[in-house]
Design a protein around this motif. Structure first.
Motif, PDB file in Angstrom:
ATOM      1  N   SER A 101      14.041  16.562  20.631  1.00 26.87           N
ATOM      2  CA  SER A 101      14.440  15.230  20.210  1.00 26.87           C
ATOM      3  C   SER A 101      13.707  14.186  21.055  1.00 26.87           C
ATOM      4  N   PRO A 102      13.232  13.156  20.424  1.00 29.03           N
ATOM      5  CA  PRO A 102      13.331  12.853  18.996  1.00 29.03           C
ATOM      6  C   PRO A 102      12.216  13.528  18.207  1.00 29.03           C
ATOM      7  N   SER A 103      12.506  13.850  16.981  1.00 35.11           N
ATOM      8  CA  SER A 103      11.521  14.384  16.046  1.00 35.11           C
ATOM      9  C   SER A 103      11.661  13.661  14.721  1.00 35.11           C
ATOM     10  N   LEU A 104      10.556  13.292  14.139  1.00 32.81           N
ATOM     11  CA  LEU A 104      10.530  12.733  12.792  1.00 32.81           C
ATOM     12  C   LEU A 104       9.788  13.720  11.910  1.00 32.81           C
ATOM     13  N   VAL A 105      10.479  14.263  10.934  1.00 33.35           N
ATOM     14  CA  VAL A 105       9.874  15.218  10.015  1.00 33.35           C
ATOM     15  C   VAL A 105       9.566  14.468   8.725  1.00 33.35           C
ATOM     16  N   LEU A 106       8.289  14.446   8.355  1.00 31.77           N
ATOM     17  CA  LEU A 106       7.821  13.681   7.204  1.00 31.77           C
ATOM     18  C   LEU A 106       7.136  14.585   6.198  1.00 31.77           C
ATOM     19  N   ASN A 107       6.973  14.064   4.993  1.00 27.78           N
ATOM     20  CA  ASN A 107       6.148  14.715   3.981  1.00 27.78           C
ATOM     21  C   ASN A 107       6.613  16.142   3.701  1.00 27.78           C
ATOM     22  N   GLU A 108       7.907  16.264   3.433  1.00 27.28           N
ATOM     23  CA  GLU A 108       8.542  17.552   3.141  1.00 27.28           C
ATOM     24  C   GLU A 108       8.236  18.618   4.194  1.00 27.28           C
ATOM     25  N   GLY A 109       8.205  18.202   5.446  1.00 29.13           N
ATOM     26  CA  GLY A 109       8.015  19.138   6.543  1.00 29.13           C
ATOM     27  C   GLY A 109       6.568  19.390   6.932  1.00 29.13           C
ATOM     28  N   ARG A 110       5.622  18.763   6.253  1.00 34.72           N
ATOM     29  CA  ARG A 110       4.216  19.004   6.575  1.00 34.72           C
ATOM     30  C   ARG A 110       3.741  18.205   7.788  1.00 34.72           C
ATOM     31  N   GLN A 111       4.499  17.191   8.175  1.00 33.54           N
ATOM     32  CA  GLN A 111       4.142  16.397   9.349  1.00 33.54           C
ATOM     33  C   GLN A 111       5.367  16.273  10.249  1.00 33.54           C
ATOM     34  N   THR A 112       5.161  16.463  11.527  1.00 34.87           N
ATOM     35  CA  THR A 112       6.229  16.263  12.492  1.00 34.87           C
ATOM     36  C   THR A 112       5.694  15.438  13.652  1.00 34.87           C
ATOM     37  N   LEU A 113       6.402  14.362  13.928  1.00 30.52           N
ATOM     38  CA  LEU A 113       6.103  13.552  15.106  1.00 30.52           C
ATOM     39  C   LEU A 113       7.186  13.857  16.120  1.00 30.52           C
ATOM     40  N   TYR A 114       6.782  14.282  17.290  1.00 27.30           N
ATOM     41  CA  TYR A 114       7.739  14.776  18.277  1.00 27.30           C
ATOM     42  C   TYR A 114       7.526  14.103  19.619  1.00 27.30           C
ATOM     43  N   GLY A 115       8.627  13.745  20.246  1.00 27.57           N
ATOM     44  CA  GLY A 115       8.568  13.238  21.610  1.00 27.57           C
ATOM     45  C   GLY A 115       8.362  11.743  21.681  1.00 27.57           C
ATOM     46  N   ASN A 116       7.719  11.330  22.738  1.00 21.58           N
ATOM     47  CA  ASN A 116       7.520   9.918  23.039  1.00 21.58           C
ATOM     48  C   ASN A 116       6.341   9.387  22.234  1.00 21.58           C
ATOM     49  N   VAL A 117       6.586   9.130  20.946  1.00 16.49           N
ATOM     50  CA  VAL A 117       5.549   8.666  20.036  1.00 16.49           C
ATOM     51  C   VAL A 117       5.704   7.159  19.867  1.00 16.49           C
ATOM     52  N   GLY A 118       4.616   6.436  20.024  1.00 17.33           N
ATOM     53  CA  GLY A 118       4.647   4.984  19.890  1.00 17.33           C
ATOM     54  C   GLY A 118       4.901   4.544  18.458  1.00 17.33           C
ATOM     55  N   PHE A 119       5.459   3.353  18.322  1.00 13.19           N
ATOM     56  CA  PHE A 119       5.820   2.865  16.996  1.00 13.19           C
ATOM     57  C   PHE A 119       4.603   2.687  16.101  1.00 13.19           C
ATOM     58  N   ARG A 120       3.426   2.420  16.667  1.00 14.15           N
ATOM     59  CA  ARG A 120       2.231   2.254  15.831  1.00 14.15           C
ATOM     60  C   ARG A 120       1.813   3.579  15.198  1.00 14.15           C
ATOM     61  N   VAL A 121       2.028   4.684  15.898  1.00  9.09           N
ATOM     62  CA  VAL A 121       1.737   6.002  15.335  1.00  9.09           C
ATOM     63  C   VAL A 121       2.707   6.293  14.194  1.00  9.09           C
ATOM     64  N   ILE A 122       3.985   5.981  14.410  1.00 11.69           N
ATOM     65  CA  ILE A 122       4.994   6.179  13.356  1.00 11.69           C
ATOM     66  C   ILE A 122       4.643   5.309  12.153  1.00 11.69           C
ATOM     67  N   GLU A 123       4.332   4.039  12.418  1.00 13.87           N
ATOM     68  CA  GLU A 123       3.985   3.099  11.343  1.00 13.87           C
ATOM     69  C   GLU A 123       2.772   3.594  10.551  1.00 13.87           C
ATOM     70  N   ALA A 124       1.747   4.072  11.232  1.00 12.84           N
ATOM     71  CA  ALA A 124       0.540   4.545  10.559  1.00 12.84           C
ATOM     72  C   ALA A 124       0.837   5.745   9.672  1.00 12.84           C
ATOM     73  N   ASN A 125       1.668   6.656  10.157  1.00 17.02           N
ATOM     74  CA  ASN A 125       2.010   7.831   9.369  1.00 17.02           C
ATOM     75  C   ASN A 125       2.794   7.456   8.123  1.00 17.02           C
ATOM     76  N   ILE A 126       3.745   6.567   8.260  1.00 11.91           N
ATOM     77  CA  ILE A 126       4.550   6.157   7.107  1.00 11.91           C
ATOM     78  C   ILE A 126       3.697   5.351   6.127  1.00 11.91           C
ATOM     79  N   ALA A 127       2.860   4.459   6.645  1.00 13.33           N
ATOM     80  CA  ALA A 127       1.980   3.680   5.770  1.00 13.33           C
ATOM     81  C   ALA A 127       1.067   4.599   4.968  1.00 13.33           C
ATOM     82  N   GLU A 128       0.556   5.633   5.601  1.00 16.35           N
ATOM     83  CA  GLU A 128      -0.323   6.584   4.903  1.00 16.35           C
ATOM     84  C   GLU A 128       0.444   7.337   3.821  1.00 16.35           C
ATOM     85  N   LEU A 129       1.669   7.730   4.107  1.00 15.80           N
ATOM     86  CA  LEU A 129       2.478   8.416   3.093  1.00 15.80           C
ATOM     87  C   LEU A 129       2.782   7.490   1.918  1.00 15.80           C
ATOM     88  N   LEU A 130       3.028   6.227   2.191  1.00 17.07           N
ATOM     89  CA  LEU A 130       3.311   5.274   1.122  1.00 17.07           C
ATOM     90  C   LEU A 130       2.052   4.933   0.320  1.00 17.07           C
TER      91      LEU A 130
END
Length: 141
Positions: A101-130
């Motif tokens: 924890s924390p873990s963000l599981v995205l894209n039906e489990g194909r992507q996992t962001l784990y640990g101390n991940v900056g908000f820009r990395v999270i934002e980029a991943n979600i923007a790419e999925l959208l």
């Protein structure tokens, strides 16, 4: 300042079990925000007040203050209901490959962001999925 020096809970498991009982209580007609309120109050009890959240007496006090029905919580613990719910969560985490924890599981489990991940990395991943939401499409993140 004394966190982890003066107060070291033996385990977080009692808190997690109590929270699963409270979440079931909320889902079955309790106050809709009871689960979230209980989580927040247990976190505050440990991180802000330095209380031992592995102690049943501390959990009872915190959950009572949150508005939980303690008799119902104890009954769910005694029946093993909370244990089964927590084990189901654990098994789901294993199936998704969640390592911590924390873990963000995205894209039906194909992507996992784990640990101390900056908000820009999270934002980029979600923007790419959208940007390319079609199933099976490659992600650039």
């Amino acid at each position: 300042p004394d966190l982890w020096r003066r107060v070291r809970p033996a385990s977080s498991l009692p808190a997690h079990l109590a929270l699963k009982a409270v979440q079931a209580q909320a889902a079955e007609g309790g106050a809709p925000d009871l689960g979230d309120r209980s989580i927040l109050m247990i976190r505050r009890a440990f991180f802000e007040q330095g209380r031992d959240i592995s102690a049943a007496s501390v959990l009872d006090e915190v959950l009572a203050d949150a508005g939980a029905d303690l008799a119902d919580v104890h009954a769910r613990l005694a029946r093993g209901e909370a244990h089964a719910a927590l084990m189901a969560d654990y098994q789901e985490a294993q199936a998704l490959g969640v390592k911590g924890s924390p873990s963000l599981v995205l894209n039906e489990g194909r992507q996992t962001l784990y640990g101390n991940v900056g908000f820009r990395v999270i934002e980029a991943n979600i923007a790419e999925l959208l940007r390319e939401p079609q199933a099976g499409s490659a992600s650039w993140c």
